[in-house]
Design an enzyme around this catalytic site. Structure first.
Site, PDB file in Angstrom:
ATOM      1  N   ARG A   1       0.828  -1.196   0.000  1.00 28.20           N
ATOM      2  CA  ARG A   1       0.000   0.000   0.000  1.00 28.20           C
ATOM      3  C   ARG A   1       0.872   1.259   0.000  1.00 28.20           C
ATOM      4  NH1 ARG A   1      -1.733   0.903   4.368  1.00 28.20           N
ATOM      5  NH2 ARG A   1      -0.819  -0.772   5.608  1.00 28.20           N
TER       6      ARG A   1
ATOM      7  N   LYS B   1      -8.522  -2.718   1.131  1.00 26.54           N
ATOM      8  CA  LYS B   1      -8.445  -1.771   2.239  1.00 26.54           C
ATOM      9  C   LYS B   1      -9.280  -0.517   1.992  1.00 26.54           C
ATOM     10  CE  LYS B   1      -5.810  -4.173   4.946  1.00 26.54           C
ATOM     11  NZ  LYS B   1      -6.396  -4.810   6.152  1.00 26.54           N
TER      12      LYS B   1
ATOM     13  N   HIS C   1      -9.905  -4.190  12.894  1.00 25.38           N
ATOM     14  CA  HIS C   1      -8.848  -4.790  12.091  1.00 25.38           C
ATOM     15  C   HIS C   1      -8.367  -6.022  12.849  1.00 25.38           C
ATOM     16  CE1 HIS C   1      -4.601  -4.494  10.172  1.00 25.38           C
ATOM     17  NE2 HIS C   1      -5.411  -5.194   9.409  1.00 25.38           N
TER      18      HIS C   1
ATOM     19  N   SER D   1      -0.599  -5.978   9.730  1.00 21.51           N
ATOM     20  CA  SER D   1      -0.080  -7.000   8.826  1.00 21.51           C
ATOM     21  C   SER D   1       1.282  -7.488   9.308  1.00 21.51           C
ATOM     22  CB  SER D   1       0.052  -6.437   7.411  1.00 21.51           C
ATOM     23  OG  SER D   1      -1.201  -6.078   6.896  1.00 21.51           O
TER      24      SER D   1
ATOM     25  N   LYS E   1      -2.132 -12.296  12.614  1.00 25.89           N
ATOM     26  CA  LYS E   1      -3.592 -12.464  12.632  1.00 25.89           C
ATOM     27  C   LYS E   1      -4.032 -13.679  11.818  1.00 25.89           C
ATOM     28  CE  LYS E   1      -5.162  -8.707  10.923  1.00 25.89           C
ATOM     29  NZ  LYS E   1      -3.875  -8.388  10.301  1.00 25.89           N
ATOM     30  N   THR E   2      -3.558 -13.751  10.585  1.00 25.23           N
ATOM     31  CA  THR E   2      -3.970 -14.841   9.711  1.00 25.23           C
ATOM     32  C   THR E   2      -3.444 -16.177  10.217  1.00 25.23           C
ATOM     33  OG1 THR E   2      -4.024 -13.362   7.804  1.00 25.23           O
ATOM     34  CG2 THR E   2      -3.869 -15.710   7.348  1.00 25.23           C
TER      35      THR E   2
ATOM     36  N   ASP F   1      -9.373 -10.886   8.588  1.00 17.74           N
ATOM     37  CA  ASP F   1      -8.734  -9.566   8.711  1.00 17.74           C
ATOM     38  C   ASP F   1      -9.658  -8.435   9.148  1.00 17.74           C
ATOM     39  OD1 ASP F   1      -6.359  -7.967   8.380  1.00 17.74           O
ATOM     40  OD2 ASP F   1      -7.186  -7.174   6.533  1.00 17.74           O
TER      41      ASP F   1
ATOM     42  N   ARG G   1       2.231 -12.369  -1.097  1.00 16.89           N
ATOM     43  CA  ARG G   1       0.866 -12.579  -0.604  1.00 16.89           C
ATOM     44  C   ARG G   1       0.164 -13.693  -1.373  1.00 16.89           C
ATOM     45  NH1 ARG G   1      -1.328  -9.498   3.862  1.00 16.89           N
ATOM     46  NH2 ARG G   1       0.084  -7.738   4.133  1.00 16.89           N
TER      47      ARG G   1
END
Length: 552
Positions: free
Chosen positions: A75, A216, A236, A254, A258-259, A273, A338
């Site tokens: 991003r 996003k 988030h 990120s 989390k994942t 997410d 990713r």
């Protein structure tokens, strides 16, 4: 003449319209005219074929589509804007994160993108966000890239053909990676941009093919609309549920886990997410997962590894030379490699992506200082303090220019996605914790131990999983706790499958004086960061701050 509502239709006329669409849908109404071809709501399989046909990607040995996003592999927050108008002027938290732009600049760039699509192939995807029907938001993505609309089909929720025919679009995204603005002449910083117009319900993205901007962008929209208009806490975080329906939330930026940590084969996944928490439930915003895959292995992350198959999209990965096997350690373009895949690629994902209220909440922090305990149980005041502080480290590759971990404070563990002032989200969380005193909140350090970045080592994923398992099962309710002398955090002195030495971060450092110095430095950084919230923070939150000696 009486109007008749026609059913959806499927046409195969090369050079005109291909695919399924609402009979009333017309790109010319959006100012997009004279396109070479329009591809509406093609299947994921068809989009794979269209991508390969145009030499924009290739299949790996598991059947996943591998693509490169070009110049931007993350991003670009400095090039994300919100239109400032009568609706947003007194609502958004304007500043370096929510950068204002005029309606005139937006209109100019919108028209340029619309004209840019003339004579080009255009791919359209109808999808929606929010798994709970009360908050459903229909999204139409228009792009020049087949794999970008495939990404939207993976990441957002997927309507039926009948729903496509009957539904109205709530939000429009125009995605034109090949269009480059003229920077200052067009009223922006450089050639790429992402602009959200909350009044018109349109987002435009130009100059960047990084698909995370699509995902996003809608997350930022929901982070304004849901809290402001519905009093729903947008988060988030990832979420899963146990066999008894006990929901756990995992907050973090990120790269903090989390994942990885929510993809638990023993706990059905609600989402990866982005979620909402209303008066009685937690619901997913998305229909897919967007996982980092640097150093991915079947042993460490079997669910994610197993999801990389036909229908998944790999971004910016490298291959083992002479093969189509992915080298997950390779970084030919970025460390922010990713994979995007639909949620049902995870075997135990919940079909509806909705669960009850949470029983456990984990704040994941990537502590590059190596100071914080691997797990701490928080009081309500501490939960509010650490939520509003959002301490972590930016991980290499997730943003342009970030090549090694950088310690940062990101309010609510997602400040770059929060259009409202952070205290609005903190207040909503506080209300929920006060209403539900049985909810346990944990601070989990997934960063470093035994020293800071460059000296210490990354926290063991095996140990982290064991700590989470003990917290979820209630085993940490029956052990002795120790209190950190600087941060006031209570951490367990024992946990199954975790060495006792690891639980006390000071014990993992060879030089104890160096640890004490680093802990004090971090505490000072917390105090400095929190000054911007002190005017609106409660006394309970202020009391939860680390103890920093008054300078003589």
């Amino acid at each position: 003449m009486r109007s008749i509502k026609l059913p959806y239709f499927k046409i195969y006329i090369m050079g005109k319209v291909i695919g399924i669409k609402n009979s009333s849908a017309n790109l010319e109404d959006l100012g997009i005219k004279n396109t070479l071809s329009q591809y509406w709501n093609l299947t994921q399989e068809e989009l794979v074929e269209e991508t390969i046909k145009r030499n924009q990607g290739q299949l790996n040995d598991t059947g996943a589509l591998a693509v490169c996003t070009g110049e931007f592999t993350g991003r670009s927050p400095k090039d994300k804007f919100f239109v400032k108008d009568s609706y947003t002027e007194n609502v958004l938290d304007w500043g370096d994160i929510n950068i204002p732009i005029s309606a005139e600049v937006f209109e100019k760039l919108y028209n340029k993108i619309a004209n840019y699509f003339e004579g080009k192939e255009v791919f359209v995807r109808d999808c929606y966000a929010c798994a709970k029907d009360e908050y459903r938001t229909n999204v139409r993505v228009v792009s020049e890239l087949p794999w970008a609309t495939m990404f939207a089909g993976n990441m957002f929720l997927r309507p039926t053909q009948a729903e496509i025919e009957s539904s109205q679009t709530d939000w429009l995204i125009l995605h034109a990676p090949g269009f480059k603005a003229n920077g200052a002449e067009d009223g922006i910083r450089q050639h790429n941009f992402s602009i959200i117009n909350l009044s018109k319900k349109i987002a435009i993205i130009g100059g960047s093919a990084y698909t995370g901007e699509i995902k996003k962008g809608i997350f930022s929209v929901l982070n304004m609309v849901l809290p402001h208009e519905h009093k729903v806490l947008s988060m988030h975080c990832s979420a899963n549920a146990g066999e008894q329906g006990d929901v756990a939330l995992f907050f973090g930026l990120s790269g903090t886990g989390k994942t990885t940590l929510s993809a638990d084969p023993e706990r059905p996944l609600i989402g990866d997410d982005e979620h909402g928490w209303d008066s009685n439930s937690v619901f997913n915003f998305e229909g897919g997962c967007y996982a980092k895959c640097i150093d991915l292995s079947a042993e460490k992350e079997p669910d994610i590894y197993g999801a990389i198959k036909h229908g998944a999209i790999l971004e910016n990965i490298g291959f083992i030379p002479g093969t189509r096997s992915v080298d997950y350690a390779a970084t030919p373009y970025t460390e922010n490699t990713r994979v995007s895949y639909p949620l049902h690629f995870i075997k135990n994902a919940l079909p509806k992506s909705v669960g009850g209220e949470p029983k456990n909440i984990f704040f994941l922090t990537y502590d590059a200082f190596g100071v914080l305990p691997p797990i701490s149980q928080l009081t309500v005041g501490q939960a509010m303090y650490y939520f509003l502080s959002g301490f972590t480290s930016k991980v290499a590759g997730t943003e342009v220019g970030v090549v090694e971990p950088q310690t940062t404070f990101s309010a609510c563990f997602g400040a770059v996605f929060l259009p409202l002032h952070p205290t609005k989200y903190a207040e909503l969380l506080g209300e929920k914790l006060e209403k539900n005193p049985d909810i346990k909140v944990w601070l989990l350090n997934t960063g470093y131990t035994g020293g800071a970045y460059g000296t210490g080592k990354r926290m063991s994923l095996t140990h982290t999983r064991a700590l989470i398992k003990s917290a979820l099962s209630g085993n940490l309710n029956n052990v002795t706790y120790e209190t950190h002398p600087v941060f006031g955090l209570k951490f367990p002195t024992a946990c199954d499958a975790v060495p006792a030495q690891v639980l006390n971060p000071r014990n993992t450092w060879e030089n104890k004086d160096a640890y004490d110095t680093k802990a004090l430095d971090l505490a000072k950084a917390f105090a400095k960061n929190f000054k911007k919230f002190e005017g609106k923070a409660s006394e309970e939150m202020k009391a939860a701050a680390p103890k920093v000696p008054t300078e003589a």
